[in-house]
Design an enzyme around this catalytic site. Structure first.
Site, PDB file in Angstrom:
ATOM      1  N   GLU A 101      26.682  46.146  42.852  1.00 43.66           N
ATOM      2  CA  GLU A 101      27.489  47.362  42.885  1.00 43.66           C
ATOM      3  C   GLU A 101      26.991  48.299  41.805  1.00 43.66           C
ATOM      4  O   GLU A 101      26.732  47.871  40.682  1.00 43.66           O
ATOM      5  CB  GLU A 101      28.958  47.015  42.619  1.00 43.66           C
ATOM      6  CG  GLU A 101      29.859  48.235  42.581  1.00 43.66           C
ATOM      7  CD  GLU A 101      31.312  47.864  42.348  1.00 43.66           C
ATOM      8  OE1 GLU A 101      31.562  46.835  41.705  1.00 43.66           O
ATOM      9  OE2 GLU A 101      32.178  48.620  42.805  1.00 43.66           O
ATOM     10  N   GLU A 133      37.918  38.561  43.596  1.00 42.30           N
ATOM     11  CA  GLU A 133      36.871  39.455  44.138  1.00 42.30           C
ATOM     12  C   GLU A 133      35.576  39.218  43.382  1.00 42.30           C
ATOM     13  O   GLU A 133      35.579  39.117  42.151  1.00 42.30           O
ATOM     14  CB  GLU A 133      37.333  40.908  43.976  1.00 42.30           C
ATOM     15  CG  GLU A 133      36.258  41.932  44.324  1.00 42.30           C
ATOM     16  CD  GLU A 133      36.749  43.376  44.172  1.00 42.30           C
ATOM     17  OE1 GLU A 133      37.964  43.625  44.270  1.00 42.30           O
ATOM     18  OE2 GLU A 133      35.886  44.249  43.935  1.00 42.30           O
TER      19      GLU A 133
END
Ligand SMILES: *[C@@H]1O[C@H](CO)[C@@H](O)[C@H](O)[C@H]1NC(C)=O
Ligand SMILES: *[C@@H]1O[C@H](CO)[C@@H](O)[C@H](O)[C@H]1NC(C)=O
Length: 325
Positions: free
Chosen positions: A139, A134
């Protein structure tokens, strides 16, 4: 990518030949094809956030997504007050690209991303949901601003992936000595510079996040709108000319088989609430951030359910997402 030898040889024969980046556009997502290029998921949030993800049909009919001035708008419900005793969450979008890709340059151009709002946890990221691996490009959560846009990698345990780039090879700062990408730990993580997230990012009219991915490195770049390299604007991006990345996950500076650890990736956007990052009274709501104090509400979940107007700025306004290979 290095230009091929034959290209260099050919160039030598012509006076007007200029070397260009070896990257060419392979996928382009914008207002013309967004709704057929991404799939909306009205499924439970895997991160257990205080969210209710909705279908594309519902998102369009309720105005949580629309095309405005050739930009893709994706917001959260900022009008519904949810009962405090309810277990349901605030409506939002979770979308994934229909076409995965392997290696290349992913560039997201954002006019606006969710603002620095307590309880929100937005992300632009990629993953291989079957094999693992990932890449969290952009974020953050809650009222973080300049110093907390996170670029983070998560890898399957068998790959023993670690990165520890020297300070002079990246602009960002290792987060909390998180050099180990191995799940289930929190991931190897680098925080971005001033203006890389939330309200300050939006005040600069947004900007660009890019992820340059080969079999030996993953580099994340952030450019405020005023600093976007001309080669990106021209559609001929050449990361070798961009200077230092925000985060430099290079196998030279760690122990990681990038090729094996990061198989084919699908592109994700979501905005969730609370959950592991922005919620938990023992965790970030009260301790990593000052949200419990600034909101005067003791839990993230109650705040998110009862104060829809606090999420007016929790929207994405996307110019384009492009993949070059
Ligand atoms: C990862 O570490 C384990 C335990 O030390 C070891 O058995 C395994 O061979 C390592 N895998 C790789 C790819 O290095
Ligand atoms: C909800 O947020 C949008 C911006 O995303 C704003 O235009 C709208 O006025 C807000 N709705 C209400 C009822 O405040």
């Amino acid at each position: 990518m290095a230009p091929s030898t034959s290209f260099i040889a050919l160039c030598g024969l012509f006076v007007h030949c200029t070397l260009t980046s070896a990257y060419t556009l392979t996928s382009s997502y914008d207002h013309t094809n967004w709704y057929t290029s991404f799939t909306w998921h009205n499924e439970p949030d895997p991160t257990k956030g205080t969210v209710e993800y909705i279908s594309l049909a519902e998102a369009q009919s309720s105005g949580l997504t629309k095309i405005v001035n050739n930009q893709i708008y994706m917001s959260v419900d900022n009008t519904t007050v949810i009962d405090a005793s309810s277990t349901s969450g605030r409506k939002s979008n979770w979308i994934t690209s229909n076409k995965p890709f392997t290696h290349g340059l992913l560039i997201g151009d954002f006019a606006h991303i969710p603002g620095s709002t307590c309880g929100a946890w937005p992300s632009f990221w990629t993953i291989n949901n079957n094999l693992g691996g990932e890449i969290d490009i952009l974020e953050s959560f809650s009222d973080n601003t300049q110093n907390f846009a996170l670029a983070t990698l998560h890898t399957q345990p068998e790959h023993n992936c670690t990165f520890q780039a020297p300070a002079d090879t990246q602009i960002g700062t290792p987060n909390n000595d998180d050099y180990d990408c191995t799940l289930p730990a929190s991931g190897c993580s680098v925080t971005g510079p001033v203006g890389s997230y939330g309200d300050p990012f939006n005040a600069n009219k947004g900007g660009v996040y890019a992820m340059d991915w080969t079999s030996t490195y993953i580099r994340i770049y952030f450019f405020a709108r005023a600093n976007i390299p001309a080669d990106i604007t021209n559609g001929k991006p050449d990361p070798t000319k961009w200077g230092l990345p925000m985060a430099n996950f290079d196998s030279k500076y760690g122990s990681c088989d990038v090729g094996a650890s990061f198989p084919e990736q699908t592109i994700y956007f979501d905005t969730t609430f609370c959950g592991a990052e922005a919620g938990t009274s023992s965790g970030s709501w009260a301790t990593w951030t000052d949200c419990a104090k600034t909101t005067g509400v003791s839990t993230c979940e109650a705040y998110v359910r009862q104060q829809p107007e606090k999420f007016d700025t929790a929207y994405w306004l996307i110019n384009s997402v492009k993949v070059y290979q």
